[in-house]
Design an enzyme around this catalytic site. Structure first.
Site, PDB file in Angstrom:
ATOM      1  N   GLY A   1      -9.733 -23.970  -2.440  1.00 33.81           N
ATOM      2  CA  GLY A   1     -10.759 -23.320  -2.821  1.00 33.81           C
ATOM      3  C   GLY A   1     -12.173 -23.201  -2.086  1.00 33.81           C
ATOM      4  O   GLY A   1     -13.270 -23.629  -2.242  1.00 33.81           O
ATOM      5  N   VAL A   2     -11.525 -22.794  -0.745  1.00 29.02           N
ATOM      6  CA  VAL A   2     -12.671 -22.461   0.185  1.00 29.02           C
ATOM      7  C   VAL A   2     -12.307 -21.172   1.117  1.00 29.02           C
ATOM      8  O   VAL A   2     -11.369 -20.743   0.704  1.00 29.02           O
ATOM      9  CB  VAL A   2     -12.777 -23.589   1.401  1.00 29.02           C
ATOM     10  CG1 VAL A   2     -13.102 -24.998   0.761  1.00 29.02           C
ATOM     11  CG2 VAL A   2     -11.034 -23.687   2.165  1.00 29.02           C
TER      12      VAL A   2
ATOM     13  N   HIS B   1       0.687  -1.197   0.050  1.00 27.38           N
ATOM     14  CA  HIS B   1      -0.043  -0.010   0.166  1.00 27.38           C
ATOM     15  C   HIS B   1       0.871   1.391   0.064  1.00 27.38           C
ATOM     16  O   HIS B   1       0.450   2.376  -0.326  1.00 27.38           O
ATOM     17  CB  HIS B   1      -1.020  -0.086   1.167  1.00 27.38           C
ATOM     18  CG  HIS B   1      -0.338   0.474   2.391  1.00 27.38           C
ATOM     19  ND1 HIS B   1      -0.191  -0.566   3.458  1.00 27.38           N
ATOM     20  CD2 HIS B   1       0.012   1.495   2.996  1.00 27.38           C
ATOM     21  CE1 HIS B   1       0.406  -0.166   4.589  1.00 27.38           C
ATOM     22  NE2 HIS B   1       0.298   1.367   4.319  1.00 27.38           N
TER      23      HIS B   1
ATOM     24  N   ASP C   1       0.049  -7.618   1.629  1.00 21.12           N
ATOM     25  CA  ASP C   1       0.516  -6.134   1.690  1.00 21.12           C
ATOM     26  C   ASP C   1       2.047  -5.998   1.566  1.00 21.12           C
ATOM     27  O   ASP C   1       2.586  -5.300   2.455  1.00 21.12           O
ATOM     28  CB  ASP C   1      -0.016  -5.399   2.750  1.00 21.12           C
ATOM     29  CG  ASP C   1      -0.166  -4.057   2.949  1.00 21.12           C
ATOM     30  OD1 ASP C   1       0.301  -3.537   1.920  1.00 21.12           O
ATOM     31  OD2 ASP C   1       0.151  -3.406   3.896  1.00 21.12           O
TER      32      ASP C   1
ATOM     33  N   SER D   1       4.908   2.491   7.945  1.00 23.78           N
ATOM     34  CA  SER D   1       4.305   1.237   7.100  1.00 23.78           C
ATOM     35  C   SER D   1       5.634   0.642   6.278  1.00 23.78           C
ATOM     36  O   SER D   1       6.370   1.625   5.464  1.00 23.78           O
ATOM     37  CB  SER D   1       3.402   1.514   6.042  1.00 23.78           C
ATOM     38  OG  SER D   1       2.175   1.711   6.598  1.00 23.78           O
TER      39      SER D   1
END
Length: 414
Positions: free
Chosen positions: A294-295, A126, A156, A236
């Site tokens: 895939g969950v 970010h 991130d 950050s």
């Protein structure tokens, strides 16, 4: 003189002579004893052991503080002094549209650090998102253009690179990635960065918690280290260090308030155990080739177990199944609890996601152990790659009810 008087005189003279002799002998013994004591107490100096005169201490001179080892306090200053040259300020130039539809430059700033000798830097995604140019400012204020090697919005994280030939070896250091897993709750940590543009700022705290999750949907972050070290906008991408100087986290978020209640001392860093494989992927592929089941999952907590009537108290609860994904084809259903990945027990969503990223590759066959209504089942499936947009990434869209909220005051520019 009579014979009696003469005898008496002789006896008197003999007695005086004896007394004088006795006094003389005692005096001689006393002198010898004193000489022996003086010899033992202060031996005469020899040419090879002549005493040297030391200058008297200056009473006005400042008394140095005791060393960290003597005082029992952590030697934070030495760690900071050694690692400060590894930390850089990141300046990202953005092109934004004005209300008149004109393009205008804007500047975003954050932190980053060298984690390899060949000019590679780690920072937050970010911090550099949508940047048209990026500069890394070294601790000596030398500015270098930085190239984006790869970004991963799901964690991130971003890897940048500067030309190592433009850096003098003595001007930088390298902050190695360590392990947050190896840290204990309550251990000291050090944050270095450029909060509000104040380059090279240091704050100190402890590890407050590990394995935290924050946010929801595509903004959700997992496997976070919670700390009370002060983190502000501009921190950050900077390192969270242990006392050995190893990076245990990459500072990313801070909670300012929840609802209308102000909050202090709740900052978050991406675990180095996540940053390690992600940075390897970004350098090798330019992106993270993330395998998926895939969950969408969330942690099993006591509250969740009670609400859903579960028969297990830890694991990854399936709250949705991606249509046509590996899990659906294998037969996994909503409300199943994933408790095992091959031979590894699954205790949390963060652990499941990190293990898939660290130990598995797209195309690997795995066996999942699942608890469904108190029945233990096993399912075999083949891992597929998470779509580039991350819409079906495992755990990306999950919600962890154990976080206690707080997203209202979440600051992504920490």
């Amino acid at each position: 003189m009579s014979a009696t008087g003469a005898a008496r005189l002789l006896r008197s003279n003999a007695s005086s002579a004896l007394a004088l002799f006795t006094l003389t002998a005692l005096a001689a013994l006393a002198v010898l004893a004193l000489g022996a004591c003086a010899s033992a107490a202060a031996p005469s100096p020899t040419p090879t052991s002549a005493p040297t005169a030391e200058p008297a201490p200056d009473p006005a001179a400042p008394v140095p503080p005791p060393a960290a080892a003597e005082s029992g306090l952590p030697d934070i200053a030495s760690t900071v002094e050694r690692l400060m040259p590894a930390v850089v300020q990141i300046i990202a130039t953005l092109e934004e549209q004005t209300v008149m539809g004109m393009s205008a430059p804007n500047v975003s700033q954050g932190s980053g650090f060298f984690f390899r000798e060949d000019g590679y830097l780690l920072t937050n995604e970010h911090v550099i998102a949508d940047a048209v140019s990026i500069e890394a400012v070294l601790s000596n204020r030398h500015r270098l253009p930085a190239e984006v090697i790869g970004v991963d919005a799901a964690t991130d994280l971003a890897v940048l690179k500067v030309d190592p030939d433009e850096i003098a070896e003595e001007d930088v250091a390298v902050a190695r990635l360590g392990s947050a897993d190896a840290m204990r709750i309550g251990e000291w940590v050090i944050a270095i960065g450029s909060p509000l543009g104040f380059q090279g700022s240091v704050s100190v705290g402890v590890i407050s918690a590990k394995g935290r999750s924050l946010g929801a949907g595509t903004d959700r972050l997992n496997d976070l280290v919670q700390t009370d070290a002060v983190i502000n906008p501009g921190n950050s991408g900077g390192p969270l260090l242990n006392l050995a100087g190893e990076v245990v986290g990459i500072n990313t978020r801070v909670i300012r308030q929840t609802g209308f209640v102000p909050v202090d001392g709740i900052g978050f860093a991406i675990s180095a155990d996540t940053a390690n494989p992600v940075s390897d992927h970004l350098i090798e592929f330019g992106r993270v080739a993330r395998p998926r089941i895939g969950v969408t999952v969330q942690d099993v907590t006591p509250t969740v177990a009670t609400e859903r009537g579960l028969t297990v108290d830890e694991g990854a609860l399936v709250i949705s199944v991606a249509p046509g994904g590996p899990a659906e084809r294998a037969g996994i259903e909503e409300d199943d609890v994933i408790v095992r990945l091959d031979d590894l027990p699954v205790t949390s969503t963060s652990q499941l996601v990190r293990t898939l990223l660290t130990d598995y590759r797209v195309g690997d066959a795995v066996r999942l152990g699942v608890v469904r209504a108190a029945v233990h089942l096993s399912f075999d499936l083949t891992l597929e790659e998470v779509p580039v947009d991350g819409a079906d990434d495992d755990d990306e869209n999950g919600e962890d009810d154990d976080d206690g909220g707080g997203e209202d005051g979440e600051d992504g520019d920490g």
